[in-house]
Design an enzyme around this catalytic site. Structure first.
Site, short mmCIF file in Angstrom:
data_model
loop_
_atom_site.label_atom_id
_atom_site.label_comp_id
_atom_site.label_asym_id
_atom_site.label_seq_id
_atom_site.Cartn_x
_atom_site.Cartn_y
_atom_site.Cartn_z
CB CYS A 1 17.54 56.99 -22.78
SG CYS A 1 17.08 58.68 -22.44
CB THR B 1 23.58 17.53 -11.78
OG1 THR B 1 22.73 16.50 -11.29
CG2 THR B 1 24.73 16.93 -12.58
#
Ligand SMILES: Cc1ncc(COP(=O)(O)O)c(C=O)c1O
Ligand code: FES
Lengths: 150, 403
Positions: free
Chosen positions: B327, B241
């Site tokens: 990091c 949908t």
């Protein structure tokens, strides 16, 4: 990611930043990590005749957690004997700063830096190597504590 | 000036208030299912979807029937790459892409490799661009698809899509282009570039998240196999949908972006240059990653030597940017895009990506430059690498402890 107050405090107001004379006989230098890995930690300790660490200095290239971890261990090692400093574990550092799991390796680096600095100091004291040296065999600190050249 | 400042427009963009306004009725009174053929609720939803389809088509120079709505560009990339491969596998099982593509393309390619397809991952130069000659040489008789993005999401580097399109058209190979970062920021036209399939995403051009599109050429027809089975929506290419409010917002966002593109790209380029020159004046040892010439106007990807990117972002916590540093990622690997360009790992760790957008101002840029100057200096005072550099020690001469 939310960081703890303590971590942010160490990051924003890092303690004991600087450099000791790496040639001095009473200074041990530990240089761990690698630029290509995104983290390099240099910890220096100045040890008196009783084997007590009188001064500590650091410089770190790395994330905020790595900077805070190194700042914290400079405070912790000061006033301890080298044996007591070697007893500091990365788990204690991680717990104190409340490091998130992905940042635990930054505290491992801090523990490695202590071991490397002590090993360097011991070398200068006449090569009394022990288990601690074996714990940091790959530390790039050369015989003089400075970076080793190929 | 409001803090925090958002300069991460490659990650996502805020919904433009005009887009939000256009969407709101479709969360309320206009709630119909665009597939309901039997009543006015469905008809009105369908009408809105078709109007949006035309607006989305127009921004890339396509016709409305060539637009397939999806849940976003990740889905569009998957549908294009896997759908084409599955349809054409009888003709050949070789695909060509580039090492700096988005993970949605790279990982779709890896999935195909596990199914026995062969994929060539072309390198890029230090400017981040692919060499069309190398691409041409990589084509084989069994090559069925080339997938190269229009603009890179990390560096903003523009690939030579028109040259690639000329080659693929001549050789009869389908060309899929992930145009997510380019559409609405620089002119992008499927006819000019001879693109057969193109992925778009609404949330990169001031539309809502969770809606995108795949352009699928009709002449000559690009054929592919649907990856989602169900009610046969979107001409069978994407069942499910339709997200009517999202699609309406996507259409509005495209219409606005198309109308404002010339003025906005000039304004963003001026702003980006103000940022770049400001940083250059405030900080030494800064390098721009990737071509400046072939680049999105709002992008600046720079490395600050001796300073780790995540630490710098933490120091600038009121500025939303991103970094290629390991990091910041769970993988502990620095940006694969910068690596592919040959940026040394330490500089990849030191990289910051700025993505300027519609609502950034000169005042914000000046504020960020001033802050950066101070914070980079502070972090360099903390950096053993900066100290070694000042003492003339070459970090590459040190036997580092690589873990
Ligand atoms: C180049 C590129 N392709 C694909 C995507 C994925 O888009 P979406 O977030 O709509 O799935 C992005 C967004 O991160 C992107 O930058
Ligand atoms: S130094 Fe890289 S995560 Fe801490």
């Amino acid at each position: 990611m939310a960081y703890s107050e303590k971590l942010l405090d160490h990051y924003e107001n890092p303690r004991n930043v600087g450099t000791l004379d790496k040639e001095a006989p009473d200074v041990g230098t530990g240089l761990v990590g690698a630029p290509a890995c995104g983290d390099v930690m240099r910890l220096q300790i100045k040890v008196n005749g009783e084997g007590v660490i009188e001064e500590a200095r650091f410089k770190t290239f790395g994330c905020g957690s790595a900077i805070a971890s190194s700042s914290l261990v400079t405070e912790w090692v000061k006033g301890r004997t080298v044996e007591a400093a070697l007893a500091i574990s990365n788990r204690e550092v991680a717990a104190e700063l409340e490091l998130p799991p992905v940042k635990v390796h930054c505290s491992v680096l801090a523990e490695d830096a202590i071991k490397a600095a002590v090993a360097d100091w011991r070398r200068k004291q006449g090569g009394a190597t022990g288990a601690e040296d074996a714990a940091a065999p790959a530390a790039p600190g050369g015989a003089d504590g400075g970076p080793r050249r190929p | 000036m409001k803090i925090p400042i958002y300069m991460d427009h490659h990650a996502t963009t805020p919904v433009d208030p005009r887009v939000l306004e256009a969407m709101l009725p479709y969360f309320g009174v206009e709630f119909g299912n665009a597939a309901s053929k039997s009543h006015v609720f469905g008809w009105r939803a369908e009408e809105a979807v078709e109007a949006a389809r035309a607006e989305v088509a127009a921004i890339v120079g396509a016709t409305a029937r060539e637009i397939v709505f999806t849940s976003g560009a990740t889905e569009s990339d998957n549908l294009a790459v896997k759908g084409v491969a599955q349809f054409h596998q009888g003709r050949g099982r070789h695909l060509v892409t580039c090492q700096t593509e988005h993970k949605a393309v790279l990982d779709s390619m890896h999935a195909l490799e596990r199914q026995g397809f062969e994929v060539t991952f072309l390198p890029v130069g230090s400017d981040g661009r692919l060499d069309p000659g190398a691409l041409e040489r990589a084509l084989r008789p069994d090559t069925i698809l080339v997938s190269v993005m229009a603009a890179n999401n990390e560096t903003g580097v523009l690939q030579p899509v028109e040259e690639i399109g000329r080659i693929t058209r001549e050789r009869g190979v389908l060309f899929h282009c992930d145009a997510v970062q380019a559409v609405g920021r620089v002119p992008f036209d499927v006819e000019r570039a001879n693109v057969d399939l193109a992925s778009l995403s609404a949330h990169k051009l001031y539309g809502p998240k969770g809606v995108g599109a795949l352009y699928v050429r009709r002449k000559p027809r690009a054929r592919l196999i649907a990856q989602m089975d169900g009610g046969g929506h979107e001409r069978g290419l994407r069942s499910g949908t339709l997200n009517v409010p999202g699609i309406v917002g996507f259409g509005k966002a495209c219409a606005l972006a198309a109308a404002e593109l010339p003025a906005e790209s000039a304004r963003l380029l001026a702003l980006r240059e103000r940022l770049r020159r400001g940083i250059d004046a405030a900080v030494d040892r800064v390098t721009v990653n990737g071509s400046l010439e072939h680049r999105l106007p709002g992008n600046l990807n720079v490395s600050f030597a001796w300073v780790e990117g995540e630490a710098l972002m933490m120091a600038m916590k009121d500025v939303a940017v991103s970094s290629g540093s390991a990091c910041t990622s769970a993988s502990l690997e620095p940006s694969y895009v910068l690596r592919a360009m040959g940026v040394p790992d330490d500089l990849a760790h030191s990289s910051i990506r700025f993505g300027l957008g519609r609502f950034n101002t000169e005042e914000e840029v000046d504020w960020v430059v001033e802050l950066l100057g101070r914070k980079v200096k502070k972090l360099r005072d903390l950096s053993p690498l900066a100290e070694m550099a000042r003492e003339g020690i070459d970090p590459s001469s040190v036997a580092w402890d690589h873990r």
